[in-house]
Design a protein around this motif. Structure first.
Motif, PDB file in Angstrom:
ATOM      1  N   MET A   1       1.068  -0.837  -0.347  1.00 24.97           N
ATOM      2  CA  MET A   1       0.123  -0.048   0.398  1.00 24.97           C
ATOM      3  C   MET A   1       1.259   1.015  -0.021  1.00 24.97           C
ATOM      4  SD  MET A   1      -2.577   0.977   2.884  1.00 24.97           S
ATOM      5  CE  MET A   1      -2.143   1.870   3.762  1.00 24.97           C
ATOM      6  N   GLN A   2       2.210   1.090   1.114  1.00 32.21           N
ATOM      7  CA  GLN A   2       2.588   2.192   0.940  1.00 32.21           C
ATOM      8  C   GLN A   2       3.082   2.317  -0.658  1.00 32.21           C
ATOM      9  OE1 GLN A   2       6.024   2.074   3.803  1.00 32.21           O
ATOM     10  NE2 GLN A   2       6.917   4.074   3.215  1.00 32.21           N
ATOM     11  N   GLY A   3       3.559   1.481  -1.423  1.00 27.43           N
ATOM     12  CA  GLY A   3       4.255   2.001  -2.090  1.00 27.43           C
ATOM     13  C   GLY A   3       3.474   1.859  -3.412  1.00 27.43           C
ATOM     14  N   VAL A   4       2.203   1.389  -3.264  1.00 26.55           N
ATOM     15  CA  VAL A   4       1.366   2.720  -3.928  1.00 26.55           C
ATOM     16  C   VAL A   4       1.241   3.992  -4.205  1.00 26.55           C
ATOM     17  CG1 VAL A   4      -0.795   2.717  -4.909  1.00 26.55           C
ATOM     18  CG2 VAL A   4      -0.123   0.292  -4.290  1.00 26.55           C
ATOM     19  N   LEU A   5       0.675   3.758  -3.043  1.00 26.63           N
ATOM     20  CA  LEU A   5       0.366   6.014  -2.335  1.00 26.63           C
ATOM     21  C   LEU A   5       2.147   7.051  -3.333  1.00 26.63           C
ATOM     22  CD1 LEU A   5      -0.880   5.121   0.718  1.00 26.63           C
ATOM     23  CD2 LEU A   5      -2.260   6.045  -1.059  1.00 26.63           C
ATOM     24  N   GLU A   7       4.312   5.679  -4.999  1.00 20.26           N
ATOM     25  CA  GLU A   7       4.716   5.336  -6.576  1.00 20.26           C
ATOM     26  C   GLU A   7       3.395   6.681  -7.383  1.00 20.26           C
ATOM     27  OE1 GLU A   7       4.716   3.004 -10.173  1.00 20.26           O
ATOM     28  OE2 GLU A   7       4.318   1.764  -8.531  1.00 20.26           O
ATOM     29  N   TYR A   8       1.920   6.626  -6.627  1.00 22.42           N
ATOM     30  CA  TYR A   8       1.075   7.143  -7.150  1.00 22.42           C
ATOM     31  C   TYR A   8       1.749   9.013  -6.860  1.00 22.42           C
ATOM     32  CZ  TYR A   8      -3.292   9.849  -8.341  1.00 22.42           C
ATOM     33  OH  TYR A   8      -3.972  10.748  -9.281  1.00 22.42           O
ATOM     34  N   ALA A   9       1.775   9.460  -5.424  1.00 24.36           N
ATOM     35  CA  ALA A   9       2.198  11.037  -5.574  1.00 24.36           C
ATOM     36  C   ALA A   9       3.419  11.540  -6.479  1.00 24.36           C
ATOM     37  CB  ALA A   9       2.753  10.774  -3.745  1.00 24.36           C
ATOM     38  N   ALA A  10       4.494  10.809  -6.587  1.00 23.69           N
ATOM     39  CA  ALA A  10       5.618  10.897  -7.337  1.00 23.69           C
ATOM     40  C   ALA A  10       5.015  11.312  -9.066  1.00 23.69           C
ATOM     41  CB  ALA A  10       6.714   9.961  -7.054  1.00 23.69           C
ATOM     42  N   ALA A  11       4.355  10.588  -9.218  1.00 27.44           N
ATOM     43  CA  ALA A  11       3.458  10.935 -10.454  1.00 27.44           C
ATOM     44  C   ALA A  11       2.167  12.084 -10.917  1.00 27.44           C
ATOM     45  CB  ALA A  11       2.640   9.452 -10.899  1.00 27.44           C
ATOM     46  N   ASP A  12       1.501  11.758  -9.758  1.00 26.71           N
ATOM     47  CA  ASP A  12       0.487  13.224 -10.036  1.00 26.71           C
ATOM     48  C   ASP A  12       0.788  13.933  -8.833  1.00 26.71           C
ATOM     49  OD1 ASP A  12      -1.264  15.057  -9.940  1.00 26.71           O
ATOM     50  OD2 ASP A  12      -3.504  13.076 -10.749  1.00 26.71           O
ATOM     51  N   VAL A  13       1.918  15.490  -9.055  1.00 27.59           N
ATOM     52  CA  VAL A  13       2.430  16.214  -7.928  1.00 27.59           C
ATOM     53  C   VAL A  13       1.731  17.039  -8.113  1.00 27.59           C
ATOM     54  CG1 VAL A  13       5.208  15.734  -7.986  1.00 27.59           C
ATOM     55  CG2 VAL A  13       3.421  17.226  -9.690  1.00 27.59           C
ATOM     56  N   GLU A  14       0.478  17.646  -8.296  1.00 32.69           N
ATOM     57  CA  GLU A  14      -0.383  18.193  -8.078  1.00 32.69           C
ATOM     58  C   GLU A  14      -1.582  17.964  -7.351  1.00 32.69           C
ATOM     59  OE1 GLU A  14      -4.174  21.379 -10.766  1.00 32.69           O
ATOM     60  OE2 GLU A  14      -3.487  18.976 -11.465  1.00 32.69           O
ATOM     61  N   VAL A  15      -1.388  16.396  -6.953  1.00 29.33           N
ATOM     62  CA  VAL A  15      -2.822  15.415  -5.977  1.00 29.33           C
ATOM     63  C   VAL A  15      -1.455  15.249  -4.728  1.00 29.33           C
ATOM     64  CG1 VAL A  15      -3.731  13.700  -5.273  1.00 29.33           C
ATOM     65  CG2 VAL A  15      -4.513  14.819  -7.642  1.00 29.33           C
ATOM     66  N   TYR A  17      -0.382  13.482  -1.489  1.00 27.38           N
ATOM     67  CA  TYR A  17      -0.754  12.708  -1.237  1.00 27.38           C
ATOM     68  C   TYR A  17      -2.254  13.232  -0.663  1.00 27.38           C
ATOM     69  CZ  TYR A  17      -2.490   9.442   2.383  1.00 27.38           C
ATOM     70  OH  TYR A  17      -3.255   9.214   3.367  1.00 27.38           O
ATOM     71  N   CYS A  18      -3.075  12.545  -0.348  1.00 28.37           N
ATOM     72  CA  CYS A  18      -4.449  13.964   0.334  1.00 28.37           C
ATOM     73  C   CYS A  18      -5.337  12.143   1.502  1.00 28.37           C
ATOM     74  CB  CYS A  18      -5.679  13.955  -0.213  1.00 28.37           C
ATOM     75  SG  CYS A  18      -6.162  15.220   0.302  1.00 28.37           S
ATOM     76  N   GLN A  19      -5.589  12.717   2.551  1.00 29.83           N
ATOM     77  CA  GLN A  19      -6.257  11.992   3.641  1.00 29.83           C
ATOM     78  C   GLN A  19      -6.793  11.771   2.429  1.00 29.83           C
ATOM     79  OE1 GLN A  19      -6.865  14.167   6.801  1.00 29.83           O
ATOM     80  NE2 GLN A  19      -8.170  12.537   7.947  1.00 29.83           N
ATOM     81  N   GLY A  20      -7.340  10.345   2.878  1.00 29.41           N
ATOM     82  CA  GLY A  20      -8.526   9.254   1.881  1.00 29.41           C
ATOM     83  C   GLY A  20      -8.029   8.741   1.368  1.00 29.41           C
ATOM     84  N   MET A  21      -7.238   8.413   0.837  1.00 26.98           N
ATOM     85  CA  MET A  21      -6.231   8.362  -0.353  1.00 26.98           C
ATOM     86  C   MET A  21      -5.893   6.179   0.425  1.00 26.98           C
ATOM     87  SD  MET A  21      -4.361  10.617  -2.529  1.00 26.98           S
ATOM     88  CE  MET A  21      -4.745  10.124  -4.848  1.00 26.98           C
ATOM     89  N   SER A  22      -4.906   6.595   1.295  1.00 33.50           N
ATOM     90  CA  SER A  22      -4.815   5.126   2.411  1.00 33.50           C
ATOM     91  C   SER A  22      -5.881   4.384   2.309  1.00 33.50           C
ATOM     92  CB  SER A  22      -4.270   5.613   3.417  1.00 33.50           C
ATOM     93  OG  SER A  22      -5.696   6.412   4.314  1.00 33.50           O
ATOM     94  N   PHE A  23      -7.275   4.752   2.755  1.00 31.09           N
ATOM     95  CA  PHE A  23      -8.593   4.088   2.193  1.00 31.09           C
ATOM     96  C   PHE A  23      -8.913   2.635   1.155  1.00 31.09           C
ATOM     97  CE2 PHE A  23      -8.862   6.196   5.942  1.00 31.09           C
ATOM     98  CZ  PHE A  23      -9.087   5.474   7.318  1.00 31.09           C
ATOM     99  N   VAL A  24      -8.692   4.064  -0.015  1.00 33.45           N
ATOM    100  CA  VAL A  24      -8.472   3.584  -1.617  1.00 33.45           C
ATOM    101  C   VAL A  24      -7.606   2.258  -1.961  1.00 33.45           C
ATOM    102  CG1 VAL A  24      -8.776   3.986  -3.793  1.00 33.45           C
ATOM    103  CG2 VAL A  24      -9.834   5.418  -2.401  1.00 33.45           C
ATOM    104  N   ARG A  43      -4.642   3.364  -9.286  1.00 30.34           N
ATOM    105  CA  ARG A  43      -4.366   4.797 -10.888  1.00 30.34           C
ATOM    106  C   ARG A  43      -5.544   4.669 -11.427  1.00 30.34           C
ATOM    107  NH1 ARG A  43      -0.457   2.881 -14.234  1.00 30.34           N
ATOM    108  NH2 ARG A  43      -1.621   3.029 -15.797  1.00 30.34           N
ATOM    109  N   GLU A  44      -5.831   3.733 -12.570  1.00 25.85           N
ATOM    110  CA  GLU A  44      -7.078   3.775 -13.061  1.00 25.85           C
ATOM    111  C   GLU A  44      -8.964   4.362 -11.961  1.00 25.85           C
ATOM    112  OE1 GLU A  44      -9.594   0.866 -15.681  1.00 25.85           O
ATOM    113  OE2 GLU A  44      -7.850   0.245 -14.871  1.00 25.85           O
ATOM    114  N   ILE A  45      -8.235   4.069 -11.347  1.00 23.91           N
ATOM    115  CA  ILE A  45      -9.620   4.037 -10.333  1.00 23.91           C
ATOM    116  C   ILE A  45      -9.020   6.244  -9.847  1.00 23.91           C
ATOM    117  CG2 ILE A  45     -10.655   4.473  -7.524  1.00 23.91           C
ATOM    118  CD1 ILE A  45      -9.951   1.260  -8.089  1.00 23.91           C
ATOM    119  N   VAL A  46      -8.220   6.521  -9.624  1.00 26.59           N
ATOM    120  CA  VAL A  46      -8.287   6.898  -9.022  1.00 26.59           C
ATOM    121  C   VAL A  46      -8.266   8.593  -9.699  1.00 26.59           C
ATOM    122  CG1 VAL A  46      -6.253   9.697  -7.893  1.00 26.59           C
ATOM    123  CG2 VAL A  46      -6.847   6.880  -6.663  1.00 26.59           C
ATOM    124  N   SER A  47      -7.861   8.595 -11.938  1.00 24.24           N
ATOM    125  CA  SER A  47      -7.823   9.783 -12.580  1.00 24.24           C
ATOM    126  C   SER A  47      -8.777  10.022 -12.524  1.00 24.24           C
ATOM    127  CB  SER A  47      -7.173   8.838 -13.791  1.00 24.24           C
ATOM    128  OG  SER A  47      -7.647   8.168 -13.856  1.00 24.24           O
TER     129      SER A  47
END
Length: 123
Positions: A1-5, A7-15, A17-24, A43-47
């Motif tokens: 889970m940490q790796g997913v978050l 990687e996403y935070a690095a790929a989408d710097v505008e977003v 990490y935000c509270q709640g994403m860890s549940f997803v 990434r598919e869900i969050v995009s």
């Protein structure tokens, strides 16, 4: 889970990490067979709903307006009743939506909700 978050935070710097994403991310990681698959699914869900977590939470604000419109047209007694109880939608909607209902629904139902959001968007 940490790796997913991460990687996403690095790929989408505008977003980022935000509270709640860890549940997803947790539900996605549980459902996936590998970290690569989990990241791809996350990434598919969050995009499609990244506006929930963008600065200013624009999709959350849009969703609150849609919820109030739905209540007014289909459940006209609900908002006044909630108001009588001292409850406004902003007390529960952010928690429900920012976690994609992960704190509200049984775990076994969540992947179906995520699939629904992936296909239909929000709201």
């Amino acid at each position: 889970m940490q790796g997913v978050l991460q990687e996403y935070a690095a790929a989408d710097v505008e977003v980022g990490y935000c509270q709640g994403m860890s549940f997803v991310a947790a539900v996605t990681a549980h459902h996936s067979r590998s970290i690569d698959s989990a990241y791809s699914q996350f990434r598919e869900i969050v995009s499609g709903i990244r506006g929930l977590w963008l600065p200013g939470l624009p999709l959350l604000l849009q969703g609150e307006a849609a919820f109030q419109g739905l209540c007014n047209s289909c459940f006209s007694d609900l908002l006044p009743w909630l108001g009588e109880q001292g409850v406004s939608p902003d007390l529960f909607l952010p928690d429900a939506w920012l976690t994609l209902f992960s704190r509200w629904l049984p775990f076994a139902m969540l992947w179906a909700v995520f699939d629904f959001v992936k296909v239909n968007g929000f709201p």
